[in-house]
Design an enzyme around this catalytic site. Structure first.
Site, PDB file in Angstrom:
ATOM      1  N   LEU A  82      27.843  52.259   5.670  1.00  0.00           N
ATOM      2  CA  LEU A  82      27.078  51.057   5.990  1.00  0.00           C
ATOM      3  C   LEU A  82      26.293  50.561   4.780  1.00  0.00           C
ATOM      4  O   LEU A  82      26.103  51.300   3.807  1.00  0.00           O
ATOM      5  CB  LEU A  82      26.143  51.363   7.165  1.00  0.00           C
ATOM      6  CG  LEU A  82      26.879  51.764   8.461  1.00  0.00           C
ATOM      7  CD1 LEU A  82      25.904  52.253   9.510  1.00  0.00           C
ATOM      8  CD2 LEU A  82      27.701  50.602   8.990  1.00  0.00           C
ATOM      9  N   PRO A  83      25.842  49.310   4.818  1.00  0.00           N
ATOM     10  CA  PRO A  83      25.185  48.744   3.637  1.00  0.00           C
ATOM     11  C   PRO A  83      23.915  49.458   3.203  1.00  0.00           C
ATOM     12  O   PRO A  83      23.613  49.520   2.013  1.00  0.00           O
ATOM     13  CB  PRO A  83      24.885  47.297   4.065  1.00  0.00           C
ATOM     14  CG  PRO A  83      25.890  46.998   5.120  1.00  0.00           C
ATOM     15  CD  PRO A  83      26.077  48.292   5.860  1.00  0.00           C
ATOM     16  N   LYS A 188      21.263  61.527  -4.669  1.00  0.00           N
ATOM     17  CA  LYS A 188      21.760  60.173  -4.933  1.00  0.00           C
ATOM     18  C   LYS A 188      20.620  59.240  -5.325  1.00  0.00           C
ATOM     19  O   LYS A 188      20.769  58.394  -6.227  1.00  0.00           O
ATOM     20  CB  LYS A 188      22.503  59.629  -3.711  1.00  0.00           C
ATOM     21  CG  LYS A 188      23.085  58.231  -3.918  1.00  0.00           C
ATOM     22  CD  LYS A 188      24.020  58.179  -5.122  1.00  0.00           C
ATOM     23  CE  LYS A 188      24.829  56.902  -5.242  1.00  0.00           C
ATOM     24  NZ  LYS A 188      24.298  55.674  -4.762  1.00  0.00           N
TER      25      LYS A 188
END
Length: 316
Positions: A82-83, A188
């Protein structure tokens, strides 16, 4: 090679081709990932709030299901691509949570770059329902997704990671279990912070050299071959020289992730003066340009303020 009983047991625990994989999100990353998984022999069902992507999904070799709950109801693995953070939270928490539809014994694999603070309670809810959880935010863009050469920063328990490894290795050629839950997201965010920070620092340094009379390319080569050398100097800055501000990701999403980093700094009580500057510059770029696609639009902001584009003399 003859396998021992232990080898047989471990092999049987691995996710096998033919397993039903539900992919939530058929955007620029989710669609090529779905194509690769289908080509590898997995039974791939894709759902997305944008029903206009249905034809692209079926062309990719996957099956289309417009209703997310129905797509998840028989999944062995649910993959969310998802974005950003708001979309994952909306899909996986609250009264309409997709966790309500997932069968016990399924696994939720989240490939979205997200916040470990936001996701902690959602992951705990999943486990309380008998759903295994693995986070593996992605490094790389749509080209890497298409070729299966993404980098994954996995966080979760080792058994879940091992079981999903055949699937993960279809998606990426660099897969690492960095630690337990939350640490994949954290890793990340660390990568993103350093990369965006290098973009700002490098642009300022080369703009200074350019204003002083140094050719931008000469500055790039000099700095790249010094103690200050980085992948950004060696590769990414050349794209800026060509007027490419990496329109692979929305500027608003860049700011969202940087804000998640600063929140994590505060939560852990770690000083973050430089990180807050990087976040602020990107926030100012968002105010100036709006939520346009461009991971390096903060560099464009600095160029505008300096009244000079970062361009080598030979390319002027």
């Amino acid at each position: 090679m003859e396998l021992s009983d232990e080898d047989d047991r471990k092999a049987s625990e691995l996710l096998q081709p033919g397993a039903r994989i539900t992919v939530a999100g058929a955007g620029r990353m989710g669609l090529p990932i779905s194509r690769n998984l289908a080509a590898a022999g997995f039974d791939v069902v894709v759902t997305d709030i944008r029903h206009e992507v249905a034809d692209a999904v079926t062309a990719a070799g996957a099956r289309w299901e417009p209703t997310a709950g129905a797509a998840a109801a028989r999944a062995d693995v649910l993959i969310t691509v998802l974005p950003g953070i708001p979309e994952v939270r909306a899909l996986m928490s609250g009264p309409a949570s997709l966790l309500e539809a997932l069968p016990g014994g399924a696994t939720w694999l989240d490939l979205t770059s997200s916040s470990p603070l936001v996701m902690r309670a959602i992951q705990e809810d999943a486990r309380s329902r008998g759903v295994a959880v693995l986070e593996a935010p992605m490094g790389g863009g749509p080209d890497a997704a298409a070729t299966g050469t993404l980098q994954l920063f996995a966080g979760g328990d080792a058994a879940t990671f091992r079981r999903l490894l055949p699937l993960l290795e279809v998606i990426a050629d660099r897969v690492r279990l960095v630690g337990g839950s939350g640490l994949g997201y954290t890793a990340k965010l660390m990568v993103n912070l350093l990369w965006f920070g290098q973009a700002v620092a490098t642009a300022e340094a080369v703009l200074l050299g350019q204003a002083a009379g140094l050719d931008a390319e000469a500055s790039r080569v000099l700095l790249a071959d010094s103690a200050a050398g980085s992948e950004f100097l060696r590769h990414d800055l050349k794209r800026v020289f060509g007027g490419d501000y990496l329109p692979l990701f929305g500027l608003d999403r860049c700011v969202e992730e940087l804000e998640a980093v600063t929140e994590l700094f505060r939560d852990r009580g770690v000083p973050s003066e430089l990180s807050e500057v990087v976040t602020r510059v990107h926030g100012q770029a968002l105010e100036r340009f709006g939520p346009v696609d461009g991971e390096l639009m903060a560099v464009a902001l600095l160029e505008e303020r300096a009244g000079s584009l970062l361009r080598p003399v030979t390319e002027a």
